[in-house]
Scaffold this active site. Structure first.
Site, PDB file in Angstrom:
ATOM      1  N   GLU A 126      23.649 -21.255 -18.296  1.00  0.00           N
ATOM      2  CA  GLU A 126      23.461 -21.278 -19.740  1.00  0.00           C
ATOM      3  C   GLU A 126      24.410 -22.281 -20.375  1.00  0.00           C
ATOM      4  O   GLU A 126      25.335 -22.788 -19.720  1.00  0.00           O
ATOM      5  CB  GLU A 126      23.670 -19.872 -20.324  1.00  0.00           C
ATOM      6  CG  GLU A 126      22.624 -18.875 -19.827  1.00  0.00           C
ATOM      7  CD  GLU A 126      22.776 -17.490 -20.430  1.00  0.00           C
ATOM      8  OE1 GLU A 126      23.800 -17.254 -21.103  1.00  0.00           O
ATOM      9  OE2 GLU A 126      21.882 -16.660 -20.233  1.00  0.00           O
ATOM     10  N   HIS A 150      23.055 -17.455 -33.227  1.00  0.00           N
ATOM     11  CA  HIS A 150      22.282 -17.890 -32.074  1.00  0.00           C
ATOM     12  C   HIS A 150      21.350 -19.003 -32.524  1.00  0.00           C
ATOM     13  O   HIS A 150      20.673 -18.889 -33.542  1.00  0.00           O
ATOM     14  CB  HIS A 150      21.486 -16.727 -31.479  1.00  0.00           C
ATOM     15  CG  HIS A 150      21.001 -17.007 -30.095  1.00  0.00           C
ATOM     16  ND1 HIS A 150      19.958 -17.872 -29.838  1.00  0.00           N
ATOM     17  CD2 HIS A 150      21.425 -16.568 -28.889  1.00  0.00           C
ATOM     18  CE1 HIS A 150      19.766 -17.948 -28.528  1.00  0.00           C
ATOM     19  NE2 HIS A 150      20.646 -17.162 -27.926  1.00  0.00           N
ATOM     20  N   ARG A 164      26.834 -22.883 -28.167  1.00  0.00           N
ATOM     21  CA  ARG A 164      25.943 -22.380 -29.212  1.00  0.00           C
ATOM     22  C   ARG A 164      26.299 -22.872 -30.606  1.00  0.00           C
ATOM     23  O   ARG A 164      25.415 -23.151 -31.410  1.00  0.00           O
ATOM     24  CB  ARG A 164      25.960 -20.849 -29.210  1.00  0.00           C
ATOM     25  CG  ARG A 164      25.339 -20.241 -27.983  1.00  0.00           C
ATOM     26  CD  ARG A 164      25.428 -18.744 -28.027  1.00  0.00           C
ATOM     27  NE  ARG A 164      24.756 -18.170 -26.872  1.00  0.00           N
ATOM     28  CZ  ARG A 164      24.579 -16.874 -26.694  1.00  0.00           C
ATOM     29  NH1 ARG A 164      25.026 -16.022 -27.593  1.00  0.00           N
ATOM     30  NH2 ARG A 164      23.965 -16.415 -25.629  1.00  0.00           N
ATOM     31  N   HIS A 201      24.224 -13.656 -34.764  1.00  0.00           N
ATOM     32  CA  HIS A 201      24.018 -13.111 -33.427  1.00  0.00           C
ATOM     33  C   HIS A 201      25.187 -12.299 -32.886  1.00  0.00           C
ATOM     34  O   HIS A 201      24.986 -11.247 -32.289  1.00  0.00           O
ATOM     35  CB  HIS A 201      23.715 -14.266 -32.474  1.00  0.00           C
ATOM     36  CG  HIS A 201      23.426 -13.849 -31.062  1.00  0.00           C
ATOM     37  ND1 HIS A 201      22.386 -13.005 -30.739  1.00  0.00           N
ATOM     38  CD2 HIS A 201      24.038 -14.154 -29.894  1.00  0.00           C
ATOM     39  CE1 HIS A 201      22.351 -12.818 -29.424  1.00  0.00           C
ATOM     40  NE2 HIS A 201      23.352 -13.496 -28.894  1.00  0.00           N
ATOM     41  N   ARG A 219      32.090 -17.550 -28.680  1.00  0.00           N
ATOM     42  CA  ARG A 219      31.820 -16.856 -27.417  1.00  0.00           C
ATOM     43  C   ARG A 219      31.002 -17.726 -26.471  1.00  0.00           C
ATOM     44  O   ARG A 219      29.961 -18.249 -26.838  1.00  0.00           O
ATOM     45  CB  ARG A 219      31.058 -15.557 -27.695  1.00  0.00           C
ATOM     46  CG  ARG A 219      30.624 -14.803 -26.440  1.00  0.00           C
ATOM     47  CD  ARG A 219      29.856 -13.567 -26.815  1.00  0.00           C
ATOM     48  NE  ARG A 219      28.552 -13.884 -27.375  1.00  0.00           N
ATOM     49  CZ  ARG A 219      27.396 -13.764 -26.717  1.00  0.00           C
ATOM     50  NH1 ARG A 219      27.394 -13.355 -25.466  1.00  0.00           N
ATOM     51  NH2 ARG A 219      26.260 -14.041 -27.306  1.00  0.00           N
TER      52      ARG A 219
END
Length: 533
Positions: free
Chosen positions: A115, A237, A283, A344, A379
């Site tokens: 990811e 997100h 992100r 998110h 994060r």
């Protein structure tokens, strides 16, 4: 009605359920959840769990990736604790029977995906519904354990703190809890109380979070005298499905990890212009890039395209995303997916130490409600479920190391001076106004003027909600609204204190990043003796 337990856990996500199972062989545990046992952000988690499982990967590489994503704010001790215990946490889940996706040709025996922000394939997953697989497996074991009592459709009103009931040195003694179906407030007494209440997403108009994510733990802990930290770092997100019939449906980070490309309506890509890592950038960068392109061009959404992959492969790797999109008339094997950013994840929360202890003795915080320092200013994808597991174990170990003691006797909830609400419309109106103000003024890109506007409106709402709470009987909606407005005010206060742009906090008035990275810590007026964090 007084209910007495050794441990009271508020919240039924991965943090709460894993803790309950680790404790229940020796202690009596109450697990309180606002809806069904499976209603949590954990259950919605699609991508997977990050852990060093492959021989080509390393603990140091995972730590470095976490530091880079966290923009210099990750706590080195908590980050190392989580990463070093990652493999053991995954093995615990496998031993519990979680059905992670297998891969026969892999030395590990399981498929690992990659990811955004990760330098290696280290995301173990159960197709594209990892959270649901974990929750279903653990949930069945929680329900069958004789020492765990599950209270569904119950919501905590507030914590019971010793100095409020004539026991000033006692710390947290439990909580008052509303039985939603019976419309009755119960008293739960426990020597150890755990806040595993999840995040704050519902403070925003658009979110990938379930409806239960109303900042309950943060607000209750703040009222009890706990510090909170880094509340300004709200992760948006990048890719929430944009469709009038889809509510909060997340398009997993793994879609970009497996080659998905972000496109404008004309089919052209834009991420190469924003970051050299393109679609695999962290992100916050991807979310800001999408926000920039949408505002610049007046777009309602952008598009995530993975249709260049084989159709059978897509259906096998992303069965839930494929099925949900197809229900809405979108065939991801043939066409791109319309997406927008949405609130998110909250990287901040209740300040804890490495054993998940808060500033109030006997009170712990785990999962998204806690601020451990792991996530820094942003994060890293799929670190959150791992944090739930590792800090859940640390908290359980700390509780089990204490000598057994009798739960306290507490006074009943007093509602002799309140009446039934005269106009429930006040709650729904204030709820809508609060979430709209947060979306408009405290979003992906911020200014001081916007933040001050938000703060002014929030404080007006706070006074009105407090007056309503003081005069009328509690309800689920009122409790959540009371917690949301406190959480919103803490987010804005933290954002106003940060005079820079870092990670998820991007300010037009302070576009540069300061040389020294500092956490934003807020202290309530009354702060009990700390645990030494």
């Amino acid at each position: 009605m007084l209910k007495q337990y050794d441990v009271l856990i508020l919240g039924s996500g991965t943090a709460g359920q894993s803790m309950a199972l680790r404790l229940a062989d020796r202690l009596r545990v109450a697990l309180v959840t606002k809806r069904e046992l499976s209603d949590s952000a954990s259950n919605w988690a699609q991508g997977g769990i990050a852990a060093v499982l492959d021989t080509t990967d390393s603990v140091e590489a995972h730590i470095q990736d976490t530091f880079v994503a966290g923009a210099g704010l990750c706590n080195p001790r908590s980050t190392r604790l989580v990463v070093e215990n990652g493999k053991r946490a995954i093995e615990w889940l496998i031993d519990r029977g979680v059905p992670f996706t297998r891969e026969a040709d892999s030395q590990l025996g399981y498929h690992l995906t990659r990811e955004g922000g990760h330098s290696h394939r280290r995301i173990i997953h159960a197709a594209d519904a990892t959270g649901a697989a974990v929750q279903t497996t653990l949930g069945a074991q929680v329900r069958s354990h004789p020492n765990i009592d599950v209270y569904e459709h119950h919501i905590a009103v507030d914590l019971v703190i010793g100095d409020k009931v004539g026991q000033p040195a006692a710390g947290c003694l439990g909580a008052y809890v509303l039985d939603i179906d019976a419309d009755e407030v119960l008293t739960f007494a426990a020597r150890n109380t755990v806040l595993a209440t999840g995040g704050t997403g519902k403070v925003y108009l658009y979110t990938t979070n379930p409806d239960v994510a109303t900042g309950d733990g943060v607000a209750m802990a703040w009222r009890a005298g706990c510090r909170v930290g880094n509340m300004e770092f709200i992760q948006f997100h990048p890719t929430c499905l944009y469709h009038p019939q889809a509510k909060s449906f997340l398009i997993s980070e793994a879609v970009r990890g497996e080659g998905g490309l972000l496109r404008l309506p004309d089919g052209s890509r834009f991420m190469p212009e924003h970051d050299p890592r393109e679609e695999l950038a962290p992100r916050d960068i991807v979310a800001r890039a999408i926000d920039f392109e949408m505002k610049k061009r007046g777009l309602d959404c952008v598009y995530l395209d993975i249709s260049h992959k084989p159709a059978d492969w897509l259906r096998g790797h992303f069965p839930n995303i494929y099925a949900r999109c197809l229900e809405l008339g979108i065939d991801i094997t043939r066409e791109p997916i319309p997406v927008v950013p949405a609130a998110h994840y909250s990287c901040g929360g209740i300040v804890t130490d490495l054993a998940a202890r808060t500033d109030v003795p006997g009170l712990y915080a785990v999962g998204e409600s806690a601020f451990t320092g792991l996530h820094g200013a942003n994060r890293l994808a799929s670190n959150s479920l791992l944090e739930c597991l590792v800090f859940g174990e640390a908290a359980a170990d700390d509780i089990l190391s204490k000598p057994l003691s009798t739960p306290p006797v507490l006074p009943d909830w007093d509602e002799s001076r309140v009446t039934d609400a005269d106009e429930e419309v006040v709650i729904s109106h204030n709820w809508a106004e609060l979430r709209r103000a947060m979306w408009d003024y405290v979003g992906i890109v911020r200014t001081t003027k916007r933040l001050l506007r938000a703060q002014h409106r929030i404080r007006l709402l706070e006074r009105e909600i407090h007056e309503f709470y003081s005069n009328f009987r509690v309800s689920n909606d009122l409790i959540e609204l009371r917690n949301l407005v406190v959480t919103a005010e803490l987010i804005v206060r933290c954002a106003l204190q940060r005079k820079e742009s870092r990670g998820l906090h991007h300010s037009r008035d302070f576009p540069d990043t300061l040389a020294r990275a500092r956490d934003t810590i807020l202290r309530p007026c009354r702060v009990p003796k700390t645990t030494g964090h």
